[in-house]
Motif scaffolding. Sequence first.
Motif, PDB file in Angstrom:
ATOM      1  N   GLY A   1       0.657  -1.155  -0.126  1.00  0.00           N
ATOM      2  CA  GLY A   1       0.175  -0.151   0.005  1.00  0.00           C
ATOM      3  C   GLY A   1       0.878   1.318   0.008  1.00  0.00           C
ATOM      4  N   LYS A   2       2.243   1.336   0.043  1.00  0.00           N
ATOM      5  CA  LYS A   2       2.869   2.319  -0.185  1.00  0.00           C
ATOM      6  C   LYS A   2       3.974   2.418  -1.095  1.00  0.00           C
ATOM      7  CE  LYS A   2       3.369   2.575   5.125  1.00  0.00           C
ATOM      8  NZ  LYS A   2       4.143   2.788   6.207  1.00  0.00           N
ATOM      9  N   ALA A   3       4.334   3.590  -1.445  1.00  0.00           N
ATOM     10  CA  ALA A   3       5.163   3.615  -2.795  1.00  0.00           C
ATOM     11  C   ALA A   3       6.408   3.155  -2.462  1.00  0.00           C
ATOM     12  CB  ALA A   3       5.198   5.067  -2.959  1.00  0.00           C
ATOM     13  N   ALA A   4       6.908   2.214  -3.198  1.00  0.00           N
ATOM     14  CA  ALA A   4       8.193   1.806  -3.027  1.00  0.00           C
ATOM     15  C   ALA A   4       9.603   2.941  -3.229  1.00  0.00           C
ATOM     16  CB  ALA A   4       8.556   0.745  -4.415  1.00  0.00           C
ATOM     17  N   PRO A   5      10.546   2.644  -2.323  1.00  0.00           N
ATOM     18  CA  PRO A   5      11.761   3.783  -2.303  1.00  0.00           C
ATOM     19  C   PRO A   5      12.228   3.575  -3.612  1.00  0.00           C
ATOM     20  CG  PRO A   5      11.926   1.538  -1.061  1.00  0.00           C
ATOM     21  CD  PRO A   5      10.629   1.525  -1.513  1.00  0.00           C
TER      22      PRO A   5
ATOM     23  N   GLU B   1       0.544   1.964 -16.295  1.00  0.00           N
ATOM     24  CA  GLU B   1       0.742   3.339 -16.542  1.00  0.00           C
ATOM     25  C   GLU B   1       1.892   3.787 -15.634  1.00  0.00           C
ATOM     26  OE1 GLU B   1       0.435   7.319 -17.719  1.00  0.00           O
ATOM     27  OE2 GLU B   1      -0.550   5.339 -18.501  1.00  0.00           O
ATOM     28  N   SER B   2       2.292   3.139 -14.683  1.00  0.00           N
ATOM     29  CA  SER B   2       3.403   3.342 -13.776  1.00  0.00           C
ATOM     30  C   SER B   2       4.479   2.954 -14.445  1.00  0.00           C
ATOM     31  CB  SER B   2       3.244   2.557 -12.468  1.00  0.00           C
ATOM     32  OG  SER B   2       3.245   1.180 -12.721  1.00  0.00           O
ATOM     33  N   MET B   3       4.501   2.109 -15.590  1.00  0.00           N
ATOM     34  CA  MET B   3       5.888   1.850 -16.146  1.00  0.00           C
ATOM     35  C   MET B   3       5.868   2.840 -17.584  1.00  0.00           C
ATOM     36  SD  MET B   3       6.004  -2.117 -15.743  1.00  0.00           S
ATOM     37  CE  MET B   3       5.792  -2.796 -13.901  1.00  0.00           C
TER      38      MET B   3
ATOM     39  N   HIS C   1       9.568   0.589 -10.153  1.00  0.00           N
ATOM     40  CA  HIS C   1       9.631   1.791 -10.978  1.00  0.00           C
ATOM     41  C   HIS C   1      10.898   1.844 -11.885  1.00  0.00           C
ATOM     42  CE1 HIS C   1      12.267   3.062  -7.553  1.00  0.00           C
ATOM     43  NE2 HIS C   1      12.613   3.936  -8.389  1.00  0.00           N
ATOM     44  N   GLN C   2      11.762   0.950 -11.539  1.00  0.00           N
ATOM     45  CA  GLN C   2      13.100   0.893 -12.274  1.00  0.00           C
ATOM     46  C   GLN C   2      12.961  -0.282 -13.381  1.00  0.00           C
ATOM     47  OE1 GLN C   2      16.256   0.603  -9.795  1.00  0.00           O
ATOM     48  NE2 GLN C   2      16.823   2.972  -9.815  1.00  0.00           N
TER      49      GLN C   2
ATOM     50  N   PRO D   1      11.690  11.318 -11.787  1.00  0.00           N
ATOM     51  CA  PRO D   1      13.299  11.501 -11.532  1.00  0.00           C
ATOM     52  C   PRO D   1      14.226  10.555 -11.570  1.00  0.00           C
ATOM     53  CG  PRO D   1      11.856  12.832  -9.891  1.00  0.00           C
ATOM     54  CD  PRO D   1      10.970  11.743 -10.912  1.00  0.00           C
ATOM     55  N   GLY D   2      15.711  10.870 -12.104  1.00  0.00           N
ATOM     56  CA  GLY D   2      16.467   9.988 -12.289  1.00  0.00           C
ATOM     57  C   GLY D   2      16.067   8.885 -13.490  1.00  0.00           C
ATOM     58  N   ASP D   3      16.544   7.632 -13.288  1.00  0.00           N
ATOM     59  CA  ASP D   3      16.371   6.788 -14.504  1.00  0.00           C
ATOM     60  C   ASP D   3      15.025   5.887 -14.465  1.00  0.00           C
ATOM     61  OD1 ASP D   3      18.772   4.138 -13.244  1.00  0.00           O
ATOM     62  OD2 ASP D   3      17.263   5.332 -12.318  1.00  0.00           O
ATOM     63  N   ALA D   4      14.139   6.310 -13.589  1.00  0.00           N
ATOM     64  CA  ALA D   4      12.832   5.428 -13.424  1.00  0.00           C
ATOM     65  C   ALA D   4      11.731   6.278 -13.725  1.00  0.00           C
ATOM     66  CB  ALA D   4      12.871   5.274 -12.018  1.00  0.00           C
TER      67      ALA D   4
END
Length: 465
Positions: free
Chosen positions: A41-45, A443-445, A179-180, A450-453
């Motif tokens: 339920g939380k965003a991945a670091p 959609e998240s992909m 996300h990467q 920011p960065g490479d993700a």
Amino acid sequence: MTAIETTPETTPGTAPETTRATTQAAPGTAPAAPAGSGPAGKAAPEGPSLRRNRDFVLLWVGAGATALGARVSSIAYPLLVIWATGSASAAGLVGFAAALPNLVVQLHAGALVDRWDRRRTMILCDLGCLLAAAAVGASVLAGHVWIPLLMAAAFVQGSLAIFYRLAERAAVRHVVPEHQLPAAMAGNEARGQAAGLLGLPAGSVLYTVARSSPFLFSAVAHAVSLVSLLLIRKDFQDERTAAPASVTAELREGLAWTWRQRFLRFGMLLISGSNLLFQALSLALIVIVKEAGGSAASIGVITAVSGVGGMFGALTGTFWMRRTSLRGLLVGGSVGWALLMPLVALTGHPVLLGAIFLVAAMIGSVTNVAGGVYQVGITPDRLQGRVGGAMGLIGSGAASLGMLGGGFALEAFGATPTVYGIAAAMAALALLSLLLPHTDYPESMRRPAPGDAPATTTQEANQPA
């Protein structure tokens, strides 16, 4: 040449973590995208960049060494047979043996990869490929070119490559946060294209130096991969607590899940046909160059030029994903291939042929990245091997028939009529591609972050139409 290497580049064709929750999809629906590496339920670091991720770099380098060794030996097989025996049909038989595992090994390999420790499986595959390549190199060094030995070694290498590819593809999401994943898959595709860019011409050059050297080089490359895998700290799968069912039951489960994903089903049938045609076209290319007075080194020039296109396609894969639907990429790629294939029959010049294959490889790389992200993103971890195997069977199982049929067609009709027949079949596939259902990747992909993700929050995968 593969469109979606399931080669796959790729072709088509990119450790313990916190347990990722997966939800079994209801019949006819796609599951949610795999959960991120953070708490439910939380965003991945965001974590470190891919370049600073030690385990990903080791996995990337090891798989790259394996791919490089495979590319070097893959071009050496037809060169050895055609230049040593002058028989296109014998080259077709060796190519058939190399591609046959795609038809007879895929499904069971997927089930076993889901059961076994993935890293240990990859290590054993590297060891087996090392021994097979060394055996061929020693035989050729002794002055013997035995077609049965070449067929056996090619079959062993092709079979172990399937196990390795399925295990490595499933392992990627365990060494990078979700996300990467698109960036990691694009990096893996670029790695595969770089292996082709370096390996295919290197194999041609090594062959001109000594017939045995490509196979001995391949053995060394697999040894490098072994060392890299031994240095990785993390596991390549979630903790498995349930007792495995029978292999037959697990195969049925993987096939049933894949069949319910309508876009995967239709898309991979399309790719199956194109992979078959490109296998035949690659053999026709060697014959065309030889008849035009070219050498084995000329094949290296063509593959080097086409490898540049593959690299460009891989590096721009996420760019196209953000701007074009997955269906649009597959339809556009099929049309592009249909326009390019007949041009192969019009010239024997290595540079012009290289330019044609450059564009074809670029198209294939883009579709490899997009298709790989979609498949890995929507598939539960416990099914990764079986779904990958099922898709591999559908997508590349017929490739062995393309090499076999291409060899006999070239001897019966000649290079030009064979190439035009291949082009006509690709045009028919391009028309059929218009029947692909509408769908898209999670959609998240797609969104850059920011960065490479791309975005760091987990979104549900779109349901295939």
